[in-house]
Design an enzyme around this catalytic site. Structure first.
Site, PDB file in Angstrom:
ATOM      1  N   ASN A 151     -81.603  23.103  -2.883  1.00 33.39           N
ATOM      2  CA  ASN A 151     -82.635  23.170  -2.019  1.00 33.39           C
ATOM      3  C   ASN A 151     -83.898  24.040  -2.564  1.00 33.39           C
ATOM      4  O   ASN A 151     -84.157  23.868  -3.779  1.00 33.39           O
ATOM      5  CB  ASN A 151     -82.294  24.159  -0.660  1.00 33.39           C
ATOM      6  CG  ASN A 151     -82.829  23.886   0.508  1.00 33.39           C
ATOM      7  OD1 ASN A 151     -84.093  23.261   0.714  1.00 33.39           O
ATOM      8  ND2 ASN A 151     -81.926  23.776   1.781  1.00 33.39           N
ATOM      9  N   ARG A 152     -84.939  24.421  -1.649  1.00 34.50           N
ATOM     10  CA  ARG A 152     -86.009  24.639  -2.316  1.00 34.50           C
ATOM     11  C   ARG A 152     -86.454  26.245  -2.539  1.00 34.50           C
ATOM     12  O   ARG A 152     -85.879  27.097  -1.749  1.00 34.50           O
ATOM     13  CB  ARG A 152     -87.349  24.220  -1.190  1.00 34.50           C
ATOM     14  CG  ARG A 152     -87.382  22.690  -1.006  1.00 34.50           C
ATOM     15  CD  ARG A 152     -87.971  22.473   0.260  1.00 34.50           C
ATOM     16  NE  ARG A 152     -88.162  20.967   0.369  1.00 34.50           N
ATOM     17  CZ  ARG A 152     -87.252  20.126   0.671  1.00 34.50           C
ATOM     18  NH1 ARG A 152     -85.996  20.783   1.425  1.00 34.50           N
ATOM     19  NH2 ARG A 152     -87.120  18.989   0.870  1.00 34.50           N
ATOM     20  N   HIS A 199     -83.838  21.199  -5.518  1.00 32.50           N
ATOM     21  CA  HIS A 199     -82.644  20.994  -6.236  1.00 32.50           C
ATOM     22  C   HIS A 199     -82.385  20.973  -7.586  1.00 32.50           C
ATOM     23  O   HIS A 199     -81.772  20.308  -8.312  1.00 32.50           O
ATOM     24  CB  HIS A 199     -82.200  19.533  -5.738  1.00 32.50           C
ATOM     25  CG  HIS A 199     -81.918  19.300  -4.366  1.00 32.50           C
ATOM     26  ND1 HIS A 199     -81.399  20.381  -3.515  1.00 32.50           N
ATOM     27  CD2 HIS A 199     -82.045  18.184  -3.516  1.00 32.50           C
ATOM     28  CE1 HIS A 199     -81.203  20.080  -2.341  1.00 32.50           C
ATOM     29  NE2 HIS A 199     -81.543  18.617  -2.384  1.00 32.50           N
ATOM     30  N   HIS A 229     -73.849  17.038  -2.389  1.00 31.96           N
ATOM     31  CA  HIS A 229     -74.858  16.228  -1.584  1.00 31.96           C
ATOM     32  C   HIS A 229     -74.473  14.950  -1.130  1.00 31.96           C
ATOM     33  O   HIS A 229     -75.384  13.988  -1.140  1.00 31.96           O
ATOM     34  CB  HIS A 229     -76.249  16.325  -2.301  1.00 31.96           C
ATOM     35  CG  HIS A 229     -77.553  16.308  -1.759  1.00 31.96           C
ATOM     36  ND1 HIS A 229     -77.605  15.227  -0.873  1.00 31.96           N
ATOM     37  CD2 HIS A 229     -78.590  17.105  -1.606  1.00 31.96           C
ATOM     38  CE1 HIS A 229     -78.785  15.252  -0.189  1.00 31.96           C
ATOM     39  NE2 HIS A 229     -79.473  16.510  -0.805  1.00 31.96           N
ATOM     40  N   SER A 230     -73.390  14.761  -0.831  1.00 37.45           N
ATOM     41  CA  SER A 230     -72.816  13.352  -0.073  1.00 37.45           C
ATOM     42  C   SER A 230     -73.572  13.035   1.117  1.00 37.45           C
ATOM     43  O   SER A 230     -73.732  13.955   1.970  1.00 37.45           O
ATOM     44  CB  SER A 230     -71.519  13.402  -0.058  1.00 37.45           C
ATOM     45  OG  SER A 230     -70.741  13.334  -1.250  1.00 37.45           O
ATOM     46  N   TYR A 231     -73.971  11.786   1.134  1.00 34.45           N
ATOM     47  CA  TYR A 231     -74.396  11.108   2.481  1.00 34.45           C
ATOM     48  C   TYR A 231     -73.240  10.411   3.274  1.00 34.45           C
ATOM     49  O   TYR A 231     -72.858   9.609   2.823  1.00 34.45           O
ATOM     50  CB  TYR A 231     -75.563  10.429   2.108  1.00 34.45           C
ATOM     51  CG  TYR A 231     -76.835  10.892   1.459  1.00 34.45           C
ATOM     52  CD1 TYR A 231     -76.866  11.276   0.557  1.00 34.45           C
ATOM     53  CD2 TYR A 231     -78.301  10.400   2.469  1.00 34.45           C
ATOM     54  CE1 TYR A 231     -78.227  12.108  -0.084  1.00 34.45           C
ATOM     55  CE2 TYR A 231     -79.445  10.791   1.881  1.00 34.45           C
ATOM     56  CZ  TYR A 231     -79.263  11.709   0.611  1.00 34.45           C
ATOM     57  OH  TYR A 231     -80.655  11.903   0.071  1.00 34.45           O
ATOM     58  N   ASP A 249     -83.956  18.480   8.776  1.00 32.49           N
ATOM     59  CA  ASP A 249     -83.698  18.864   7.371  1.00 32.49           C
ATOM     60  C   ASP A 249     -84.024  20.410   7.202  1.00 32.49           C
ATOM     61  O   ASP A 249     -84.912  20.880   6.699  1.00 32.49           O
ATOM     62  CB  ASP A 249     -84.765  18.121   6.745  1.00 32.49           C
ATOM     63  CG  ASP A 249     -84.777  18.152   5.116  1.00 32.49           C
ATOM     64  OD1 ASP A 249     -83.681  18.753   4.480  1.00 32.49           O
ATOM     65  OD2 ASP A 249     -85.551  17.284   4.531  1.00 32.49           O
ATOM     66  N   GLN A 283     -77.351  23.088   5.127  1.00 28.68           N
ATOM     67  CA  GLN A 283     -78.596  22.368   5.380  1.00 28.68           C
ATOM     68  C   GLN A 283     -78.045  21.102   5.989  1.00 28.68           C
ATOM     69  O   GLN A 283     -77.135  20.288   5.423  1.00 28.68           O
ATOM     70  CB  GLN A 283     -79.092  21.979   3.930  1.00 28.68           C
ATOM     71  CG  GLN A 283     -80.562  21.254   4.124  1.00 28.68           C
ATOM     72  CD  GLN A 283     -81.749  21.780   4.390  1.00 28.68           C
ATOM     73  OE1 GLN A 283     -81.497  23.221   4.318  1.00 28.68           O
ATOM     74  NE2 GLN A 283     -82.910  21.092   4.489  1.00 28.68           N
ATOM     75  N   GLU A 303     -74.884  20.178   3.673  1.00 28.27           N
ATOM     76  CA  GLU A 303     -75.139  20.712   2.478  1.00 28.27           C
ATOM     77  C   GLU A 303     -74.679  22.267   2.748  1.00 28.27           C
ATOM     78  O   GLU A 303     -75.577  23.002   3.014  1.00 28.27           O
ATOM     79  CB  GLU A 303     -76.281  20.583   1.775  1.00 28.27           C
ATOM     80  CG  GLU A 303     -76.792  19.343   1.531  1.00 28.27           C
ATOM     81  CD  GLU A 303     -78.116  18.830   1.290  1.00 28.27           C
ATOM     82  OE1 GLU A 303     -78.830  19.891   0.707  1.00 28.27           O
ATOM     83  OE2 GLU A 303     -78.853  18.144   2.206  1.00 28.27           O
TER      84      GLU A 303
HETATM   85  C1  GLA Z   1     -82.125  17.812   0.705  1.00 27.03           C
HETATM   86  C2  GLA Z   1     -83.463  18.052   1.217  1.00 27.03           C
HETATM   87  C3  GLA Z   1     -84.122  16.940   1.689  1.00 27.03           C
HETATM   88  C4  GLA Z   1     -84.406  15.952   0.807  1.00 27.03           C
HETATM   89  C5  GLA Z   1     -82.839  15.495   0.265  1.00 27.03           C
HETATM   90  C6  GLA Z   1     -82.943  14.588  -0.968  1.00 27.03           C
HETATM   91  O1  GLA Z   1     -81.269  17.417   1.781  1.00 27.03           O
HETATM   92  O2  GLA Z   1     -83.405  19.322   2.058  1.00 27.03           O
HETATM   93  O3  GLA Z   1     -85.703  17.334   1.912  1.00 27.03           O
HETATM   94  O4  GLA Z   1     -84.864  16.306  -0.575  1.00 27.03           O
HETATM   95  O5  GLA Z   1     -82.370  16.725  -0.120  1.00 27.03           O
HETATM   96  O6  GLA Z   1     -83.905  13.537  -0.297  1.00 27.03           O
END
Ligand code: GLA
Length: 392
Positions: free
Chosen positions: A119-120, A145, A219-221, A291, A328, A356
């Protein structure tokens, strides 16, 4: 004489009986083995070579129920994960690519281990023990990340693990002092363990020789329908969280912990992702959808219930448990149809979602958030479990 004949006949019959019994028993075991694999297995195959000429391998873990999870030594990336639907059919339920080049060049963190800091971090800067650190800024004005070459883009050492009812991998990586601007040599261990109850546990451990910050996640989608052309908006989600972190326009938490009641962020009871996602709401506008980091109601470091997602059509249900204080929830808002799917076609807007589990974004600059500092002589420990099942 007659007695001997009778005796021989009886012995013969008994022998025949035992032979037939043995034959029947072996048939039964063979039939059972056809449905369920005899033992959990792990197979390694080549998956490509990095630009630095390192070999990339894919390890496929398989449990007794036939669930298969493939993982790379590059980024610890889960490239595929199969699960049964209501009709007992397996399908791959995680987004990814069918070739290494796409993983190396344009991966939006599909399936990856994220670190040192998931994250940020605002403007990529933070202060620790009187020193100001500057990390690369790779997401507008912020650090995201782990930076330009985070843990999602490095080669990990792999040890395979096999026990009676579990198959897994232990990944390790030493991040040198100063890598991506972070202080301290960090030894990181991530263990993936798949058991016969269709649970994948991800265990993280890290130690350092200097004070640093750590926040690791997976970070699996997911798209539980298995159809990656379909949006995930019909999935019913529960988040075990009464509040979430409000963010600014660059997705950095403002510091405000907002109650979800009466907002589109309320997932305390099962709700379709799509129900409120288009509501006019400044928070949803900032994220282009969800998000955000939800603050779990249970802040203990137990491996407690975090979230679930259910796809009513296929019947697949995902439950997430974690020792982390936040999650997240990201609804694939940045997917824009430009990345090619491993199943053919392209990943369009909102065709995958992420859960996440993690500490809070920008915690190094928010003293009120749970600390992400790791000191020498301490061990960073974290665990998240994903369980898949079918609701009939
Ligand atoms: C995380 C972030 C999103 C984005 C994704 C990757 O989930 O919170 O904003 O950056 O990763 O695209």
């Amino acid at each position: 004489m007659i007695q001997k004949q009778l005796f021989d006949q009886t012995v013969g019959k008994l022998l025949m009986f035992f032979i037939s019994l043995l034959f029947l028993l072996s048939c039964k075991t063979e039939m059972k083995n056809k449905v369920e694999s005899p033992v959990p297995s792990i197979i390694r195959t080549n998956f490509g070579t990095t630009k630095n000429n390192e070999a990339v391998y894919q390890y496929t873990l398989k449990n007794r129920k036939g669930m298969q999870i493939s993982i790379l030594n590059y980024g610890g990336i889960i490239t595929s994960w199969t699960a049964k639907n209501r009709k007992n059919e397996f399908d791959d339920i995680v987004l990814g690519f069918d070739n290494f080049t796409d993983y190396e060049n344009k991966n939006p963190y599909f399936g990856a281990i994220v670190g040192r800091y998931a994250n940020r971090i605002e403007k990529g800067t933070f202060e620790l023990n009187g020193t100001q650190y500057q990390l690369p800024v790779n997401d507008n004005t912020n650090h995201l990340h782990g930076g330009l070459k985070g843990f999602d883009k490095v080669i990990w050492e792999v040890n395979t693990l096999k026990k009676d009812s579990m198959v897994g991998m232990e990944l390790s990586y030493t991040s040198p002092d100063g890598e991506e601007g972070y202080p301290g040599n960090l030894n990181v261990f991530v263990t993936y363990a798949l058991n016969d109850d269709n649970e994948l546990s991800v265990t993280y451990k890290a130690t350092t020789d200097q004070s640093t910050i750590v926040n690791l996640t997976q970070h699996s989608y997911f798209n539980l329908s298995g159809d990656f052309n379909k949006e995930i908006l019909d999935h019913e989600v529960v988040l075990n969280a009464a509040s979430f972190l409000a963010v600014d326009a660059t997705l950095i938490p403002t510091g405000e912990i907002k109650n979800v009641k009466g907002t589109p962020f309320d997932f305390t009871a099962p709700k379709k992702i799509g129900r409120d996602i288009t509501i006019e709401d400044p928070q949803l506008k900032f994220g282009l959808g969800y998000d955000h980091c939800w603050v779990l109601t249970d802040q203990s470091s137990e491996n407690k219930f975090v979230a679930s997602a259910y796809d009513p059509e296929s019947g697949r249900m995902l439950e997430v448990y974690s020792t982390e204080p936040g999650v997240q929830f990201y609804t694939g808002n940045f997917l824009d149809g430009s990345l090619a799917s491993k199943k053919g076609g392209f990943y369009k807007h909102r065709t995958g979602f992420c859960l996440e589990t993690q500490h809070f974004p920008n915690a190094p600059n928010e003293p009120a958030f749970p600390s992400t500092v790791l000191n020498p002589n301490e061990v960073y420990e974290s665990q998240t479990t994903y369980k898949l099942s079918v609701i009939k």
